[in-house]
Design an enzyme around this catalytic site. Structure first.
Site, mmCIF file in Angstrom:
data_model
loop_
_atom_site.group_PDB
_atom_site.id
_atom_site.type_symbol
_atom_site.label_atom_id
_atom_site.label_comp_id
_atom_site.label_asym_id
_atom_site.label_seq_id
_atom_site.Cartn_x
_atom_site.Cartn_y
_atom_site.Cartn_z
ATOM 1 N N GLU A 79 -39.707 -4.084 5.902
ATOM 2 C CA GLU A 79 -39.096 -3.545 4.684
ATOM 3 C C GLU A 79 -40.031 -2.522 4.028
ATOM 4 O O GLU A 79 -39.587 -1.498 3.522
ATOM 5 C CB GLU A 79 -38.841 -4.724 3.743
ATOM 6 N N THR A 112 -32.803 3.822 -0.091
ATOM 7 C CA THR A 112 -33.310 2.721 -0.930
ATOM 8 C C THR A 112 -34.518 3.161 -1.756
ATOM 9 O O THR A 112 -34.660 2.788 -2.922
ATOM 10 C CB THR A 112 -33.683 1.498 -0.059
HETATM 11 N N1 HSE Z 1 -33.662 -5.626 -4.018
HETATM 12 C C1 HSE Z 1 -33.649 -4.417 -3.268
HETATM 13 C C2 HSE Z 1 -33.216 -3.283 -4.156
HETATM 14 C C3 HSE Z 1 -32.713 -4.555 -2.117
HETATM 15 O O1 HSE Z 1 -32.218 -3.455 -4.865
HETATM 16 O O2 HSE Z 1 -33.864 -2.237 -4.169
HETATM 17 C C4 HSE Z 1 -32.486 -3.292 -1.336
HETATM 18 O O3 HSE Z 1 -33.254 -3.236 -0.209
#
Ligand code: HSE
Length: 300
Positions: free
Chosen positions: A129, A182
Protein backbone atom coordinates in the site's frame (compact mmCIF):
# COMPACT_ATOMS: atom_id res chain seq x y z
CA UNK A 1 5.50 -26.07 -6.09
CA UNK A 2 3.05 -23.52 -7.38
CA UNK A 3 -0.08 -21.96 -5.91
CA UNK A 4 -2.99 -19.96 -7.22
CA UNK A 5 -4.45 -17.39 -4.77
CA UNK A 6 -7.55 -15.18 -5.01
CA UNK A 7 -7.72 -11.94 -3.03
CA UNK A 8 -10.97 -9.99 -2.90
CA UNK A 9 -11.86 -6.38 -3.49
CA UNK A 10 -12.47 -4.38 -0.33
CA UNK A 11 -14.50 -1.36 0.71
CA UNK A 12 -12.35 0.83 2.96
CA UNK A 13 -13.59 3.55 5.34
CA UNK A 14 -17.20 2.26 5.21
CA UNK A 15 -18.50 5.83 5.54
CA UNK A 16 -17.48 6.93 9.04
CA UNK A 17 -14.28 4.88 9.63
CA UNK A 18 -11.56 6.63 7.62
CA UNK A 19 -8.44 4.40 7.67
CA UNK A 20 -9.97 2.21 10.43
CA UNK A 21 -12.87 0.28 8.81
CA UNK A 22 -12.72 -2.11 5.88
CA UNK A 23 -14.72 -5.03 4.55
CA UNK A 24 -14.14 -7.76 2.00
CA UNK A 25 -16.62 -8.78 -0.70
CA UNK A 26 -16.99 -11.99 -2.77
CA UNK A 27 -16.21 -10.39 -6.08
CA UNK A 28 -14.35 -8.92 -7.90
CA UNK A 29 -10.84 -9.92 -6.88
CA UNK A 30 -7.31 -10.50 -8.14
CA UNK A 31 -5.66 -13.79 -8.93
CA UNK A 32 -1.99 -14.39 -8.30
CA UNK A 33 -0.06 -17.48 -9.36
CA UNK A 34 3.26 -18.00 -7.62
CA UNK A 35 5.86 -20.64 -8.44
CA UNK A 36 9.12 -21.53 -6.66
CA UNK A 37 12.31 -20.92 -8.68
CA UNK A 38 15.63 -22.69 -8.44
CA UNK A 39 17.43 -19.47 -7.51
CA UNK A 40 16.82 -16.41 -5.32
CA UNK A 41 15.25 -14.14 -7.97
CA UNK A 42 11.80 -12.55 -7.70
CA UNK A 43 10.43 -12.28 -11.23
CA UNK A 44 7.07 -10.85 -12.31
CA UNK A 45 6.53 -13.05 -15.34
CA UNK A 46 3.30 -11.59 -16.57
CA UNK A 47 0.49 -9.19 -15.64
CA UNK A 48 -2.90 -9.35 -17.33
CA UNK A 49 -5.94 -7.09 -17.06
CA UNK A 50 -4.02 -3.86 -16.34
CA UNK A 51 -3.85 -2.43 -19.87
CA UNK A 52 -0.08 -2.40 -19.52
CA UNK A 53 -0.23 0.18 -16.69
CA UNK A 54 1.58 -1.76 -13.98
CA UNK A 55 5.33 -2.18 -13.77
CA UNK A 56 7.05 -5.55 -14.04
CA UNK A 57 9.84 -4.22 -11.80
CA UNK A 58 9.54 -6.35 -8.63
CA UNK A 59 10.93 -3.57 -6.43
CA UNK A 60 8.09 -1.27 -7.50
CA UNK A 61 5.03 -3.49 -7.91
CA UNK A 62 2.52 -3.93 -5.07
CA UNK A 63 2.37 -7.68 -5.67
CA UNK A 64 6.10 -8.23 -5.10
CA UNK A 65 7.23 -5.54 -2.61
CA UNK A 66 5.49 -7.31 0.31
CA UNK A 67 7.07 -10.61 -0.81
CA UNK A 68 10.56 -9.10 -0.87
CA UNK A 69 10.10 -7.58 2.63
CA UNK A 70 8.65 -10.83 3.94
CA UNK A 71 11.51 -12.98 2.55
CA UNK A 72 14.07 -10.65 4.04
CA UNK A 73 12.32 -10.76 7.43
CA UNK A 74 12.25 -14.55 7.56
CA UNK A 75 15.74 -14.74 6.09
CA UNK A 76 14.78 -16.81 3.07
CA UNK A 77 16.77 -16.94 -0.16
CA UNK A 78 14.00 -18.69 -2.08
CA UNK A 79 13.11 -17.08 -5.43
CA UNK A 80 9.66 -16.99 -7.05
CA UNK A 81 7.98 -16.39 -10.41
CA UNK A 82 4.77 -14.38 -10.18
CA UNK A 83 1.84 -14.06 -12.56
CA UNK A 84 -0.70 -11.37 -11.65
CA UNK A 85 -4.16 -11.46 -13.18
CA UNK A 86 -5.86 -8.16 -12.36
CA UNK A 87 -9.57 -8.76 -12.32
CA UNK A 88 -10.70 -5.41 -11.04
CA UNK A 89 -10.22 -1.85 -12.21
CA UNK A 90 -7.17 0.14 -11.03
CA UNK A 91 -7.68 3.42 -9.16
CA UNK A 92 -11.27 2.48 -8.48
CA UNK A 93 -11.57 2.62 -4.69
CA UNK A 94 -11.98 -1.14 -4.52
CA UNK A 95 -8.60 -1.90 -2.97
CA UNK A 96 -7.05 -3.11 -6.19
CA UNK A 97 -3.44 -2.64 -5.07
CA UNK A 98 -4.22 -4.24 -1.70
CA UNK A 99 -5.67 -7.36 -3.28
CA UNK A 100 -2.42 -7.90 -5.19
CA UNK A 101 -0.26 -7.25 -2.12
CA UNK A 102 -2.24 -9.68 -0.01
CA UNK A 103 -2.43 -12.41 -2.63
CA UNK A 104 1.33 -12.29 -3.26
CA UNK A 105 2.57 -12.51 0.31
CA UNK A 106 -0.14 -15.02 1.27
CA UNK A 107 0.88 -17.30 -1.63
CA UNK A 108 4.58 -17.20 -0.76
CA UNK A 109 3.94 -17.86 2.94
CA UNK A 110 1.83 -20.90 1.98
CA UNK A 111 4.49 -22.24 -0.43
CA UNK A 112 7.04 -22.01 2.39
CA UNK A 113 4.73 -24.03 4.68
CA UNK A 114 3.37 -21.03 6.59
CA UNK A 115 6.26 -19.91 8.82
CA UNK A 116 4.06 -16.93 9.74
CA UNK A 117 0.39 -16.88 10.74
CA UNK A 118 -1.97 -15.16 8.31
CA UNK A 119 -2.47 -12.14 10.54
CA UNK A 120 1.31 -11.71 10.86
CA UNK A 121 1.42 -11.04 7.10
CA UNK A 122 -0.43 -7.74 7.49
CA UNK A 123 2.59 -5.43 8.00
CA UNK A 124 4.16 -6.81 4.80
CA UNK A 125 0.97 -6.35 2.80
CA UNK A 126 0.80 -2.77 4.13
CA UNK A 127 4.16 -2.10 2.48
CA UNK A 128 2.47 -2.76 -0.86
CA UNK A 129 0.00 0.00 0.00
CA UNK A 130 2.88 2.34 0.77
CA UNK A 131 4.30 1.74 -2.72
CA UNK A 132 0.87 2.25 -4.30
CA UNK A 133 -0.14 5.52 -2.65
CA UNK A 134 2.55 6.69 -0.25
CA UNK A 135 0.66 5.67 2.90
CA UNK A 136 0.72 2.27 4.60
CA UNK A 137 -2.91 2.24 5.74
CA UNK A 138 -4.42 -1.16 6.55
CA UNK A 139 -8.14 -0.74 5.96
CA UNK A 140 -8.01 -2.47 2.56
CA UNK A 141 -5.23 -5.00 3.16
CA UNK A 142 -6.57 -6.24 6.51
CA UNK A 143 -10.02 -7.30 5.23
CA UNK A 144 -8.48 -8.63 1.99
CA UNK A 145 -6.20 -10.81 4.12
CA UNK A 146 -8.57 -11.85 6.91
CA UNK A 147 -11.98 -11.53 5.27
CA UNK A 148 -15.12 -10.03 6.77
CA UNK A 149 -15.26 -6.63 8.45
CA UNK A 150 -12.05 -5.46 10.12
CA UNK A 151 -11.45 -2.58 12.52
CA UNK A 152 -7.95 -1.12 12.84
CA UNK A 153 -8.00 0.01 16.46
CA UNK A 154 -4.47 1.39 16.35
CA UNK A 155 -1.60 1.81 13.88
CA UNK A 156 1.25 2.23 16.37
CA UNK A 157 1.29 -0.36 17.71
CA UNK A 158 -0.71 -2.18 15.03
CA UNK A 159 -3.88 -3.56 16.62
CA UNK A 160 -6.84 -4.82 14.61
CA UNK A 161 -9.84 -7.11 15.03
CA UNK A 162 -12.65 -8.65 13.03
CA UNK A 163 -16.29 -8.16 13.92
CA UNK A 164 -19.25 -10.28 12.83
CA UNK A 165 -21.71 -8.81 10.33
CA UNK A 166 -25.39 -9.60 9.69
CA UNK A 167 -25.94 -12.44 7.25
CA UNK A 168 -28.50 -10.53 5.26
CA UNK A 169 -26.42 -7.37 4.84
CA UNK A 170 -25.49 -6.86 1.18
CA UNK A 171 -23.05 -4.47 -0.40
CA UNK A 172 -23.70 -2.79 -3.73
CA UNK A 173 -20.64 -1.28 -5.38
CA UNK A 174 -20.88 0.91 -8.45
CA UNK A 175 -17.70 1.93 -10.19
CA UNK A 176 -18.04 4.87 -12.57
CA UNK A 177 -15.60 4.85 -15.44
CA UNK A 178 -13.34 7.61 -14.12
CA UNK A 179 -10.04 7.26 -12.28
CA UNK A 180 -9.21 8.81 -8.89
CA UNK A 181 -5.64 8.56 -7.71
CA UNK A 182 -5.54 7.58 -4.02
CA UNK A 183 -2.49 9.76 -3.40
CA UNK A 184 -4.39 12.81 -4.71
CA UNK A 185 -7.55 11.85 -2.85
CA UNK A 186 -5.54 11.76 0.41
CA UNK A 187 -3.69 14.96 -0.39
CA UNK A 188 -6.85 17.09 -0.59
CA UNK A 189 -7.93 16.14 2.95
CA UNK A 190 -7.51 18.57 5.82
CA UNK A 191 -5.13 17.74 8.66
CA UNK A 192 -7.40 19.08 11.35
CA UNK A 193 -10.92 18.23 12.39
CA UNK A 194 -13.20 20.34 14.57
CA UNK A 195 -14.29 19.01 17.96
CA UNK A 196 -17.91 19.10 16.78
CA UNK A 197 -17.19 16.89 13.76
CA UNK A 198 -14.99 14.54 15.79
CA UNK A 199 -17.82 13.99 18.27
CA UNK A 200 -20.37 13.27 15.53
CA UNK A 201 -17.95 10.93 13.78
CA UNK A 202 -17.18 9.00 16.99
CA UNK A 203 -20.88 8.52 17.58
CA UNK A 204 -21.25 6.98 14.14
CA UNK A 205 -18.18 4.75 14.52
CA UNK A 206 -19.64 3.35 17.72
CA UNK A 207 -23.08 3.03 16.12
CA UNK A 208 -21.71 1.19 13.09
CA UNK A 209 -19.84 -1.37 15.19
CA UNK A 210 -22.80 -1.94 17.51
CA UNK A 211 -25.21 -2.10 14.55
CA UNK A 212 -23.11 -4.67 12.69
CA UNK A 213 -22.58 -6.83 15.77
CA UNK A 214 -26.24 -6.84 16.79
CA UNK A 215 -27.74 -7.01 13.25
CA UNK A 216 -29.52 -3.72 13.86
CA UNK A 217 -30.02 -2.60 10.25
CA UNK A 218 -31.58 0.72 11.18
CA UNK A 219 -28.63 1.59 13.43
CA UNK A 220 -26.20 0.63 10.65
CA UNK A 221 -28.05 2.95 8.26
CA UNK A 222 -28.14 5.84 10.73
CA UNK A 223 -24.40 5.43 11.37
CA UNK A 224 -23.46 5.61 7.67
CA UNK A 225 -22.65 9.29 7.85
CA UNK A 226 -19.22 10.77 7.27
CA UNK A 227 -18.73 14.37 8.43
CA UNK A 228 -15.01 14.49 7.73
CA UNK A 229 -13.92 12.89 4.45
CA UNK A 230 -16.97 12.58 2.21
CA UNK A 231 -17.75 16.31 2.03
CA UNK A 232 -14.26 16.90 0.62
CA UNK A 233 -13.81 13.87 -1.62
CA UNK A 234 -17.28 13.91 -3.10
CA UNK A 235 -16.23 16.82 -5.32
CA UNK A 236 -13.99 14.37 -7.20
CA UNK A 237 -17.00 12.21 -8.11
CA UNK A 238 -19.51 13.63 -10.58
CA UNK A 239 -23.13 12.87 -9.61
CA UNK A 240 -22.13 11.75 -6.10
CA UNK A 241 -25.08 13.25 -4.25
CA UNK A 242 -27.56 12.30 -6.96
CA UNK A 243 -26.32 8.69 -6.92
CA UNK A 244 -26.48 8.59 -3.13
CA UNK A 245 -30.04 9.87 -3.22
CA UNK A 246 -30.96 7.31 -5.89
CA UNK A 247 -29.53 4.53 -3.66
CA UNK A 248 -31.46 5.53 -0.54
CA UNK A 249 -34.64 6.16 -2.57
CA UNK A 250 -34.32 2.59 -3.88
CA UNK A 251 -34.19 1.26 -0.33
CA UNK A 252 -30.50 1.31 0.67
CA UNK A 253 -29.70 1.69 4.38
CA UNK A 254 -27.02 4.21 3.46
CA UNK A 255 -24.44 5.06 0.82
CA UNK A 256 -20.94 6.56 0.74
CA UNK A 257 -17.62 6.56 -1.12
CA UNK A 258 -15.77 3.23 -1.32
CA UNK A 259 -12.19 3.86 -0.15
CA UNK A 260 -10.71 6.86 -1.90
CA UNK A 261 -13.34 6.60 -4.69
CA UNK A 262 -14.60 7.00 -7.32
CA UNK A 263 -16.57 3.83 -6.57
CA UNK A 264 -19.64 4.35 -4.44
CA UNK A 265 -21.02 1.65 -2.17
CA UNK A 266 -24.37 1.13 -0.47
CA UNK A 267 -25.57 -1.25 2.25
CA UNK A 268 -28.94 -2.93 1.93
CA UNK A 269 -30.90 -5.47 3.91
CA UNK A 270 -31.39 -8.40 1.53
CA UNK A 271 -29.97 -9.21 -1.88
CA UNK A 272 -33.09 -8.18 -3.77
CA UNK A 273 -32.96 -4.66 -2.38
CA UNK A 274 -29.20 -4.50 -3.04
CA UNK A 275 -29.88 -5.33 -6.70
CA UNK A 276 -32.61 -2.70 -6.94
CA UNK A 277 -30.19 -0.19 -5.45
CA UNK A 278 -27.54 -1.25 -7.97
CA UNK A 279 -29.89 -0.53 -10.86
CA UNK A 280 -30.90 2.86 -9.49
CA UNK A 281 -27.28 3.94 -8.89
CA UNK A 282 -26.16 2.85 -12.36
CA UNK A 283 -29.08 4.61 -14.01
CA UNK A 284 -28.20 7.86 -12.27
CA UNK A 285 -24.62 7.73 -13.59
CA UNK A 286 -25.78 6.72 -17.03
CA UNK A 287 -28.16 9.69 -17.21
CA UNK A 288 -25.10 11.88 -17.62
CA UNK A 289 -23.27 9.45 -19.89
CA UNK A 290 -20.95 7.89 -17.27
CA UNK A 291 -20.51 4.15 -17.80
CA UNK A 292 -20.29 1.90 -14.77
CA UNK A 293 -19.30 -1.58 -13.59
CA UNK A 294 -21.19 -2.84 -10.61
CA UNK A 295 -21.16 -5.65 -8.08
CA UNK A 296 -23.56 -6.96 -5.45
CA UNK A 297 -22.02 -9.11 -2.75
CA UNK A 298 -22.29 -10.32 0.80
CA UNK A 299 -19.55 -9.37 3.26
CA UNK A 300 -17.20 -12.31 3.27
N1 HSE B 1 -8.50 4.72 3.88
C1 HSE B 1 -7.93 4.91 2.59
C2 HSE B 1 -8.33 6.25 2.05
C3 HSE B 1 -8.40 3.83 1.68
O1 HSE B 1 -9.53 6.57 2.14
O2 HSE B 1 -7.48 7.00 1.57
C4 HSE B 1 -8.00 4.00 0.24
O3 HSE B 1 -6.89 3.26 -0.08
Amino acid sequence: DSINVFAPATVANVACGFDIFGLAVDNPGDEVIVRKRNDDKIIIEKITGDDGKLTLDPTKNTVSVPIIKYLSQIDSKQGFDIVLNKKMPLGSGLGSSSASSVAGVFAVNKLLNSPLETKELLPFAMEGERIACGSAHADNVAPALLGGFVVIRSYAPLDFFQIPTPENLFVTIVHPDIEVNTKDARHILKNEVSMKKAISQMGNVGGMIAGLMSSDYSLIGRSMVDFIIEPIRSILIPQFFEVKMAATDAGALGCSISGAGPSIFAFSEGKETAEKVEKAMKQQFEKVGIHTNSYVSAIN
